[in-house]
Write an enzyme that holds these catalytic residues in place. Structure first.
Site, PDB file in Angstrom:
ATOM      1  N   PRO A   9      14.162  -1.345   3.621  1.00 56.05           N
ATOM      2  CA  PRO A   9      14.222  -2.417   4.859  1.00 56.05           C
ATOM      3  C   PRO A   9      14.090  -3.759   4.459  1.00 56.05           C
ATOM      4  O   PRO A   9      13.223  -3.986   3.567  1.00 56.05           O
ATOM      5  CB  PRO A   9      13.292  -1.965   5.913  1.00 56.05           C
ATOM      6  CG  PRO A   9      12.199  -1.178   5.209  1.00 56.05           C
ATOM      7  CD  PRO A   9      13.194  -0.393   3.971  1.00 56.05           C
ATOM      8  N   ASN A  10      15.013  -4.644   4.857  1.00 57.25           N
ATOM      9  CA  ASN A  10      14.624  -6.097   4.948  1.00 57.25           C
ATOM     10  C   ASN A  10      15.251  -6.745   3.512  1.00 57.25           C
ATOM     11  O   ASN A  10      15.350  -7.871   3.470  1.00 57.25           O
ATOM     12  CB  ASN A  10      13.581  -6.738   5.190  1.00 57.25           C
ATOM     13  CG  ASN A  10      13.233  -6.409   6.614  1.00 57.25           C
ATOM     14  OD1 ASN A  10      13.703  -6.622   7.834  1.00 57.25           O
ATOM     15  ND2 ASN A  10      12.009  -5.623   6.679  1.00 57.25           N
ATOM     16  N   ARG A  17      15.250 -14.010   3.623  1.00 52.88           N
ATOM     17  CA  ARG A  17      13.776 -13.556   4.019  1.00 52.88           C
ATOM     18  C   ARG A  17      12.823 -14.557   2.927  1.00 52.88           C
ATOM     19  O   ARG A  17      13.145 -14.285   1.593  1.00 52.88           O
ATOM     20  CB  ARG A  17      13.526 -12.381   4.054  1.00 52.88           C
ATOM     21  CG  ARG A  17      13.606 -11.700   2.616  1.00 52.88           C
ATOM     22  CD  ARG A  17      13.316  -9.983   2.710  1.00 52.88           C
ATOM     23  NE  ARG A  17      12.148  -9.722   3.279  1.00 52.88           N
ATOM     24  CZ  ARG A  17      11.660  -8.720   2.942  1.00 52.88           C
ATOM     25  NH1 ARG A  17      12.366  -7.796   1.938  1.00 52.88           N
ATOM     26  NH2 ARG A  17      10.329  -8.138   3.042  1.00 52.88           N
ATOM     27  N   TYR A  22      10.581 -13.903  -2.301  1.00 52.91           N
ATOM     28  CA  TYR A  22      11.919 -13.107  -3.003  1.00 52.91           C
ATOM     29  C   TYR A  22      12.773 -14.072  -3.683  1.00 52.91           C
ATOM     30  O   TYR A  22      13.928 -13.495  -4.019  1.00 52.91           O
ATOM     31  CB  TYR A  22      12.262 -12.329  -1.675  1.00 52.91           C
ATOM     32  CG  TYR A  22      11.260 -11.440  -1.105  1.00 52.91           C
ATOM     33  CD1 TYR A  22      10.792 -10.403  -2.025  1.00 52.91           C
ATOM     34  CD2 TYR A  22      10.694 -11.850   0.178  1.00 52.91           C
ATOM     35  CE1 TYR A  22       9.950  -9.629  -1.444  1.00 52.91           C
ATOM     36  CE2 TYR A  22       9.726 -10.615   0.484  1.00 52.91           C
ATOM     37  CZ  TYR A  22       9.084  -9.710  -0.049  1.00 52.91           C
ATOM     38  OH  TYR A  22       8.291  -9.018   0.412  1.00 52.91           O
ATOM     39  N   ASN A  73      13.343   0.898  -4.802  1.00 55.65           N
ATOM     40  CA  ASN A  73      12.325  -0.353  -4.090  1.00 55.65           C
ATOM     41  C   ASN A  73      12.454   0.178  -2.607  1.00 55.65           C
ATOM     42  O   ASN A  73      13.115  -0.369  -1.783  1.00 55.65           O
ATOM     43  CB  ASN A  73      13.060  -1.656  -4.237  1.00 55.65           C
ATOM     44  CG  ASN A  73      11.986  -2.732  -3.542  1.00 55.65           C
ATOM     45  OD1 ASN A  73      11.254  -2.485  -2.974  1.00 55.65           O
ATOM     46  ND2 ASN A  73      12.407  -4.043  -3.964  1.00 55.65           N
ATOM     47  N   ALA A  76       8.878  -2.129   2.709  1.00 56.99           N
ATOM     48  CA  ALA A  76       7.698  -1.863   3.279  1.00 56.99           C
ATOM     49  C   ALA A  76       7.478  -0.328   3.447  1.00 56.99           C
ATOM     50  O   ALA A  76       6.446   0.048   3.757  1.00 56.99           O
ATOM     51  CB  ALA A  76       8.071  -2.453   4.705  1.00 56.99           C
ATOM     52  N   HIS A  79       4.639   1.422   1.701  1.00 64.63           N
ATOM     53  CA  HIS A  79       3.029   1.383   1.972  1.00 64.63           C
ATOM     54  C   HIS A  79       2.693   2.376   3.075  1.00 64.63           C
ATOM     55  O   HIS A  79       1.829   2.533   3.333  1.00 64.63           O
ATOM     56  CB  HIS A  79       2.615   0.021   2.181  1.00 64.63           C
ATOM     57  CG  HIS A  79       3.384  -1.039   1.345  1.00 64.63           C
ATOM     58  ND1 HIS A  79       2.932  -1.195   0.137  1.00 64.63           N
ATOM     59  CD2 HIS A  79       3.943  -2.221   1.513  1.00 64.63           C
ATOM     60  CE1 HIS A  79       3.569  -1.936  -0.536  1.00 64.63           C
ATOM     61  NE2 HIS A  79       4.294  -2.672   0.363  1.00 64.63           N
ATOM     62  N   ASP A  86       7.580  12.669  -0.185  1.00 62.19           N
ATOM     63  CA  ASP A  86       7.937  14.088  -0.165  1.00 62.19           C
ATOM     64  C   ASP A  86       9.463  14.532  -0.698  1.00 62.19           C
ATOM     65  O   ASP A  86       9.687  15.427  -1.307  1.00 62.19           O
ATOM     66  CB  ASP A  86       7.739  14.643   1.172  1.00 62.19           C
ATOM     67  CG  ASP A  86       6.438  14.994   1.697  1.00 62.19           C
ATOM     68  OD1 ASP A  86       5.491  14.818   0.668  1.00 62.19           O
ATOM     69  OD2 ASP A  86       5.920  15.343   2.788  1.00 62.19           O
ATOM     70  N   GLU A  97       9.759   3.135  -9.360  1.00 64.57           N
ATOM     71  CA  GLU A  97       9.346   2.302  -8.289  1.00 64.57           C
ATOM     72  C   GLU A  97       9.445   0.969  -8.754  1.00 64.57           C
ATOM     73  O   GLU A  97       8.928   0.587  -9.897  1.00 64.57           O
ATOM     74  CB  GLU A  97       7.950   2.362  -7.823  1.00 64.57           C
ATOM     75  CG  GLU A  97       7.514   1.688  -6.714  1.00 64.57           C
ATOM     76  CD  GLU A  97       6.096   1.850  -6.407  1.00 64.57           C
ATOM     77  OE1 GLU A  97       5.191   2.567  -7.272  1.00 64.57           O
ATOM     78  OE2 GLU A  97       5.421   1.444  -5.205  1.00 64.57           O
ATOM     79  N   HIS A  99       9.269  -3.385  -7.341  1.00 66.41           N
ATOM     80  CA  HIS A  99       9.265  -4.261  -6.432  1.00 66.41           C
ATOM     81  C   HIS A  99       9.549  -5.797  -6.909  1.00 66.41           C
ATOM     82  O   HIS A  99       9.305  -6.107  -8.205  1.00 66.41           O
ATOM     83  CB  HIS A  99       7.759  -4.381  -5.842  1.00 66.41           C
ATOM     84  CG  HIS A  99       7.181  -2.911  -5.374  1.00 66.41           C
ATOM     85  ND1 HIS A  99       7.728  -2.669  -3.955  1.00 66.41           N
ATOM     86  CD2 HIS A  99       6.689  -2.192  -5.942  1.00 66.41           C
ATOM     87  CE1 HIS A  99       7.102  -1.445  -3.690  1.00 66.41           C
ATOM     88  NE2 HIS A  99       6.631  -1.159  -4.720  1.00 66.41           N
ATOM     89  N   SER A 101       8.415  -8.589  -5.953  1.00 67.00           N
ATOM     90  CA  SER A 101       7.218  -9.603  -6.022  1.00 67.00           C
ATOM     91  C   SER A 101       6.285  -8.804  -6.609  1.00 67.00           C
ATOM     92  O   SER A 101       6.199  -7.492  -6.677  1.00 67.00           O
ATOM     93  CB  SER A 101       6.612 -10.043  -4.585  1.00 67.00           C
ATOM     94  OG  SER A 101       6.487  -8.823  -3.856  1.00 67.00           O
ATOM     95  N   ARG A 106      -0.690  -9.709  -3.672  1.00 67.07           N
ATOM     96  CA  ARG A 106      -0.526  -9.606  -2.354  1.00 67.07           C
ATOM     97  C   ARG A 106      -1.647  -9.175  -1.312  1.00 67.07           C
ATOM     98  O   ARG A 106      -2.686  -8.679  -1.721  1.00 67.07           O
ATOM     99  CB  ARG A 106       0.931  -9.461  -1.844  1.00 67.07           C
ATOM    100  CG  ARG A 106       1.875 -10.204  -2.723  1.00 67.07           C
ATOM    101  CD  ARG A 106       3.499  -9.989  -2.472  1.00 67.07           C
ATOM    102  NE  ARG A 106       3.536 -10.145  -1.093  1.00 67.07           N
ATOM    103  CZ  ARG A 106       5.015  -9.862  -0.387  1.00 67.07           C
ATOM    104  NH1 ARG A 106       5.665  -9.182  -1.185  1.00 67.07           N
ATOM    105  NH2 ARG A 106       4.932 -10.396   1.046  1.00 67.07           N
TER     106      ARG A 106
HETATM  107  C1  DQA Z   1       8.763  -5.286  -1.815  1.00 64.53           C
HETATM  108  C2  DQA Z   1       7.194  -5.611  -1.460  1.00 64.53           C
HETATM  109  C3  DQA Z   1       6.814  -4.662  -0.197  1.00 64.53           C
HETATM  110  O1  DQA Z   1       5.674  -5.071   0.189  1.00 64.53           O
HETATM  111  C4  DQA Z   1       7.830  -5.551   1.053  1.00 64.53           C
HETATM  112  O2  DQA Z   1       7.385  -4.853   2.246  1.00 64.53           O
HETATM  113  C5  DQA Z   1       8.977  -5.658   0.576  1.00 64.53           C
HETATM  114  C6  DQA Z   1       9.485  -5.934  -0.683  1.00 64.53           C
HETATM  115  C7  DQA Z   1       9.334  -6.252  -2.928  1.00 64.53           C
HETATM  116  O3  DQA Z   1      10.237  -5.948  -3.564  1.00 64.53           O
HETATM  117  O4  DQA Z   1       8.417  -7.031  -3.547  1.00 64.53           O
HETATM  118  O5  DQA Z   1      10.053  -5.612   1.640  1.00 64.53           O
HETATM  119  O6  DQA Z   1       9.082  -3.967  -2.045  1.00 64.53           O
END
Ligand code: DQA
Length: 151
Positions: A9-10, A17, A22, A73, A76, A79, A86, A97, A99, A101, A106
């Site tokens: 998401p996002n 954003r 980012y 990735n 959110a 977490h 699963d 995995e 990310h 950032s 953080r």
């Molecule tokens: C993220 C880090 C996550 O904590 C955050 O919720 C994101 C982006 C990252 O790519 O740094 O949406 O996955």
């Protein structure tokens, strides 16, 4: 080598954003970047983004028997999502995995990662390059495994 690149998401809001965290590059730029290095490395890729947890679960399940690995990735959902953990465990594909950032520096709530429990590696804080590092890791693992098979 076939890899699924999954973004949560996002991430479709990249460029808009929180650019201080980012960056200014867009989600389209990220897709272009991924396609570029996959071409270079001889990887066939499928790239998906969704804001919906269930759609991400469906995508992971659909990788079963079709893909050699997953770069994820989960944004959110990293977490919060036992469902993504699963799903990754269910398909049992090598997964990395990623990310953009450096989540480790953080907020406290970002220090928990459920998906990490089903991933062979976590890469954080390298921006777009993290996706390439993840793909190279999966490629090296696959080549290593096929070398062992030949011995
Ligand atoms: C993220 C880090 C996550 O904590 C955050 O919720 C994101 C982006 C990252 O790519 O740094 O949406 O996955």
């Amino acid at each position: 080598m076939k890899l699924l690149f999954l973004n949560g998401p996002n991430l479709n809001m990249l460029g808009i954003r929180e650019p201080g965290i980012y960056g200014r590059q867009t989600y389209e730029d990220l897709e272009k970047y991924i396609r570029g290095f996959c071409d270079e490395l001889g990887i066939a890729c499928q790239i998906l983004q969704s804001n919906h947890e269930g759609a991400l679960v469906d995508a992971i399940q659909s990788a079963y028997g079709r893909m050699d690995g997953i770069v994820i990735n989960p944004a959110a959902y990293t977490h919060t999502s036992v469902a993504l953990l699963d799903a990754l465990k269910a398909v049992s594909l090598p997964a990395v995995e990623v990310h953009l950032s450096d989540v480790s520096s953080r907020e406290d709530f970002r220090q928990v990662s459920y998906v990490r429990l089903a991933c062979c590696k976590t890469i954080a804080g390298h921006g777009f390059q993290g996706y390439r590092m993840a793909a190279e890791h999966l490629l090296a693992e696959k080549n290593g495994a096929s070398q062992v098979g030949k011995e």
